[in-house]
Design a protein around this motif. Structure first.
Motif, mmCIF file in Angstrom:
data_model
loop_
_atom_site.group_PDB
_atom_site.id
_atom_site.type_symbol
_atom_site.label_atom_id
_atom_site.label_comp_id
_atom_site.label_asym_id
_atom_site.label_seq_id
_atom_site.Cartn_x
_atom_site.Cartn_y
_atom_site.Cartn_z
ATOM 1 N N UNK A 250 14.046 3.878 -13.954
ATOM 2 C CA UNK A 250 14.235 4.306 -15.336
ATOM 3 C C UNK A 250 14.871 3.167 -16.128
ATOM 4 N N UNK A 251 14.810 3.299 -17.443
ATOM 5 C CA UNK A 251 15.419 2.276 -18.308
ATOM 6 C C UNK A 251 16.901 2.159 -17.979
ATOM 7 N N UNK A 252 17.374 0.945 -17.828
ATOM 8 C CA UNK A 252 18.797 0.706 -17.521
ATOM 9 C C UNK A 252 19.061 0.565 -16.025
ATOM 10 N N UNK A 253 18.089 0.964 -15.172
ATOM 11 C CA UNK A 253 18.305 0.876 -13.716
ATOM 12 C C UNK A 253 18.034 -0.543 -13.233
ATOM 13 N N UNK A 254 18.558 -0.819 -12.044
ATOM 14 C CA UNK A 254 18.520 -2.211 -11.557
ATOM 15 C C UNK A 254 17.650 -2.421 -10.315
ATOM 16 N N UNK A 255 17.010 -3.573 -10.319
ATOM 17 C CA UNK A 255 16.323 -4.081 -9.132
ATOM 18 C C UNK A 255 17.097 -5.321 -8.705
ATOM 19 N N UNK B 141 0.882 -1.186 0.000
ATOM 20 C CA UNK B 141 0.000 0.000 0.000
ATOM 21 C C UNK B 141 0.906 1.218 0.000
ATOM 22 N N UNK B 142 1.725 1.302 -1.016
ATOM 23 C CA UNK B 142 2.818 2.263 -1.027
ATOM 24 C C UNK B 142 2.331 3.706 -1.098
ATOM 25 N N UNK B 143 2.942 4.572 -0.277
ATOM 26 C CA UNK B 143 2.453 5.949 -0.175
ATOM 27 C C UNK B 143 3.317 6.962 -0.933
ATOM 28 N N UNK B 144 4.335 6.508 -1.657
ATOM 29 C CA UNK B 144 5.152 7.478 -2.397
ATOM 30 C C UNK B 144 4.326 8.093 -3.520
ATOM 31 N N UNK B 145 4.613 9.363 -3.820
ATOM 32 C CA UNK B 145 3.895 9.985 -4.933
ATOM 33 C C UNK B 145 4.212 9.205 -6.211
ATOM 34 N N UNK B 146 3.238 9.203 -7.133
ATOM 35 C CA UNK B 146 3.303 8.316 -8.300
ATOM 36 C C UNK B 146 4.523 8.507 -9.172
ATOM 37 N N UNK B 147 5.023 9.754 -9.239
ATOM 38 C CA UNK B 147 6.121 9.983 -10.182
ATOM 39 C C UNK B 147 7.492 9.979 -9.510
ATOM 40 N N UNK B 148 7.554 9.512 -8.257
ATOM 41 C CA UNK B 148 8.865 9.438 -7.604
ATOM 42 C C UNK B 148 9.625 8.235 -8.168
ATOM 43 N N UNK B 149 10.852 8.513 -8.684
ATOM 44 C CA UNK B 149 11.650 7.432 -9.286
ATOM 45 C C UNK B 149 12.878 7.171 -8.426
ATOM 46 N N UNK B 150 13.405 5.970 -8.544
ATOM 47 C CA UNK B 150 14.601 5.598 -7.783
ATOM 48 C C UNK B 150 15.734 5.215 -8.739
ATOM 49 N N UNK B 151 16.972 5.384 -8.242
ATOM 50 C CA UNK B 151 18.149 5.012 -9.045
ATOM 51 C C UNK B 151 18.322 3.502 -9.058
ATOM 52 N N UNK B 152 18.134 2.868 -7.891
ATOM 53 C CA UNK B 152 18.172 1.400 -7.768
ATOM 54 C C UNK B 152 17.237 1.018 -6.626
ATOM 55 N N UNK B 153 16.712 -0.200 -6.716
ATOM 56 C CA UNK B 153 15.926 -0.758 -5.597
ATOM 57 C C UNK B 153 16.651 -2.022 -5.173
ATOM 58 N N UNK B 154 17.065 -2.063 -3.899
ATOM 59 C CA UNK B 154 17.791 -3.251 -3.421
ATOM 60 C C UNK B 154 17.188 -3.698 -2.096
ATOM 61 N N UNK B 155 16.992 -4.987 -1.938
ATOM 62 C CA UNK B 155 16.342 -5.438 -0.715
ATOM 63 C C UNK B 155 16.453 -6.936 -0.470
ATOM 64 N N UNK B 156 15.939 -7.269 0.677
ATOM 65 C CA UNK B 156 15.952 -8.618 1.224
ATOM 66 C C UNK B 156 14.533 -8.816 1.765
ATOM 67 N N UNK B 157 13.586 -9.236 0.898
ATOM 68 C CA UNK B 157 12.179 -9.311 1.331
ATOM 69 C C UNK B 157 12.004 -10.286 2.498
ATOM 70 N N UNK B 158 10.924 -10.144 3.254
ATOM 71 C CA UNK B 158 10.726 -11.045 4.407
ATOM 72 C C UNK B 158 10.552 -12.485 3.930
ATOM 73 N N UNK B 159 11.295 -13.400 4.547
ATOM 74 C CA UNK B 159 11.206 -14.810 4.144
ATOM 75 C C UNK B 159 10.051 -15.494 4.845
ATOM 76 N N UNK B 160 9.546 -14.838 5.868
ATOM 77 C CA UNK B 160 8.511 -15.486 6.653
ATOM 78 C C UNK B 160 9.091 -16.434 7.680
ATOM 79 N N UNK B 161 10.407 -16.349 7.965
ATOM 80 C CA UNK B 161 10.997 -17.217 8.981
ATOM 81 C C UNK B 161 11.235 -16.403 10.249
ATOM 82 N N UNK B 162 12.159 -15.442 10.185
ATOM 83 C CA UNK B 162 12.387 -14.612 11.373
ATOM 84 C C UNK B 162 11.335 -13.514 11.499
ATOM 85 N N UNK B 163 10.834 -13.068 10.372
ATOM 86 C CA UNK B 163 9.831 -12.004 10.394
ATOM 87 C C UNK B 163 8.747 -12.377 9.390
ATOM 88 N N UNK B 164 7.490 -12.138 9.769
ATOM 89 C CA UNK B 164 6.391 -12.584 8.922
ATOM 90 C C UNK B 164 6.235 -11.741 7.672
#
Ligand SMILES: C[S@@+](CC[C@H](N)C(=O)[O-])C[C@H]1O[C@@H](n2cnc3c(N)ncnc32)[C@H](O)[C@@H]1O
Length: 441
Positions: free
Chosen positions: A355-360, A278-301
């Motif tokens: 943007x085109x060329x950016x990494x997730x 339910x993301x609250x960022x304004x629609x046109x906010x862009x990022x240079x890269x998105x990097x993460x470690x999503x919840x595995x459901x083991x230590x955190x639900x």
């Protein structure tokens, strides 16, 4: 083009080539790393010039240093013959004022005595450098690199199996101590979900964190990816559904304090207590890269805002004349969600915000106990460029790296429905990876 030799770290060798390729791409360097061998810590590459070599290695985590290659051989005599043959190309620019020193780096080699080292360096007297030797901060460092094999007793054999000689161009962030600097336990704030420093830094390189670009971690937890992204100049922002995680452990032990500790307070934008779906960022906010470690459901639900009970979240409770669920201090009920659906959401969100060329880049757990092909989430706007595996006994963690492609690119789509039953990590984790799992959604 000139030959350079890279001394690689023998740590996570399965990630090394991807890091080199990502850094080369970041600095617009054309290089061929196809000779890379996971078993071998030395790699010869051809580059245009020293500036390219310097940039390629400067922020590397799985390389140690890079050297202009003057010669090599399988014995010390062969090395000297080769250096003498090539030295004419290099030697003229070392004038009286150029201070220098020699060093010897080995892979798996034993320690040499001071006398042995001096004897080794003196054999290079034919180079006839005119400048003075200076042990601290010389203008140039000349390096003898040696690769040793181990004998049956696991001690190094007496002689190396290959030697190289070169001029040091740069040593990496790793050799400058960045992995120890970001050691989790040294940070003012860390927790059970904090991500290993070496791999967080590596993710920042493979994710191509760029100076002054906005880097987003949607599942920020204790902020491991953000604090290491700041090391590479990223301006960071994160979100997490758990208020208590963001709040930290008291004064001077909050997520922001880690940025102060590393003297990078201006690279911390903020963290938002928010359900990513339910993301609250304004629609046109862009990022240079998105990097993460999503919840595995083991230590955190894996949780999202909402409820399975229709009565919850709309209770007719009034506080100070206002319906409780419309007040700013209202705490949303949460319901369990599946990692598979969350990953679909992550790809969809990223396709709108990169943007085109950016990494997730994100890490995904996979159970390897059964012979089921693992289907990796895919989105039509992204090219999956790496699927890098860190193997644990019965499960593995994969670093998935996607590049946003432009119009005309029609990538594969693999959504959670297509993956159903293939990677029910949480279920299998709690069943010790033994039973065939049922899908929990
Ligand atoms: C594996 S942890 C990330 C750990 C983090 N990399 C660190 O260094 O501490 C996943 C995080 O996702 C958060 N989370 C779970 N569901 C979420 C959601 N729907 N939106 C945002 N964050 C969520 C959890 O609270 C947890 O902190």
């Amino acid at each position: 083009m000139k030959d350079y030799i890279i001394f690689l770290a023998q740590s996570h060798p399965q990630f090394r080539k991807a890091e080199l390729e990502s850094l080369a791409d970041l600095y617009n360097i054309k290089a061929d790393f196809s000779q890379h061998n996971k078993e071998h810590p030395f790699l010869v590459v051809q580059l245009e010039n020293d500036e390219e070599a310097y940039n390629l290695i400067d922020r590397a985590i799985l390389s140690r240093g890079i050297y202009e290659l003057w010669g090599h051989g399988v014995t010390i005599d062969e090395l000297h013959e080769n250096v003498q043959k090539n030295m004419g190309k290099y030697i003229d620019k070392y004038i009286e004022d150029t201070t220098f020193k020699f060093e010897n780096l080995t892979f798996q080699g034993g320690k040499k005595s001071r006398e042995e080292q001096i004897k080794m360096y003196e054999r290079f007297a034919y180079l006839a450098f005119k400048g003075k030797i200076k042990m601290k901060n010389p203008d140039e460092v000349f390096t003898i690199l040696e690769n040793y094999s181990l004998g049956k007793d696991l001690f190094p054999l007496e002689h190396p199996n290959h030697l190289w000689f070169g001029r040091q161009i740069n040593i990496s962030a790793r050799s400058r101590g960045v992995v120890e600097k970001y050691d989790i336990k040294k940070r003012p704030y860390f927790g059970t979900t904090s991500f290993d420093a070496e791999l967080s830094l590596l993710t920042g390189n493979i994710g191509q964190v760029k100076k002054n670009e906005l880097i987003y971690d949607p599942f920020v937890g204790t902020g491991s990816f953000l604090v290491t992204a700041a090391e590479f100049g990223g301006i960071t922002i994160g979100s997490d559904i758990e208020f208590l995680t963001l709040k930290g452990k008291g004064p001077k032990r909050r997520l922001k304090d880690n940025f102060d500790y590393y003297k990078k307070p201006l690279q911390f934008t903020d963290v938002l207590c928010m359900d990513f779906t339910n993301n609250a960022f304004r629609n046109n906010l862009k990022f240079g890269s998105i990097i993460c470690d999503p919840p595995y459901g083991v230590r955190e639900g894996v949780k999202v805002c909402g409820t399975t009970d229709d009565k919850l979240g709309r209770e007719n409770i009034v506080i100070d004349g206002e319906l409780a669920y419309l007040r700013r201090d209202y705490i949303q009920p949460k319901k369990t969600y599946s990692l598979d659906l969350l990953l679909d959401d992550l790809l969809e969100f990223s396709s709108e915000r990169l943007d085109i060329g950016s990494r997730l880049c994100f890490w995904m757990p996979v159970a390897n106990d059964e012979d089921i092909p693992t289907l990796i989430p895919q989105h039509k706007d992204f090219e999956l460029i790496y699927e890098l595996v860190q193997d644990f006994h019965k499960w593995s963690r994969r670093l998935l790296v996607y590049v946003k492609r432009g119009e005309g690119f029609n990538g594969v789509t693999v959504k959670s429905d297509d993956r159903e039953g293939t990677n029910n990590f949480r279920d299998r984790y709690f069943h010790k990876f033994s039973e065939k799992s049922k899908v929990v959604k």
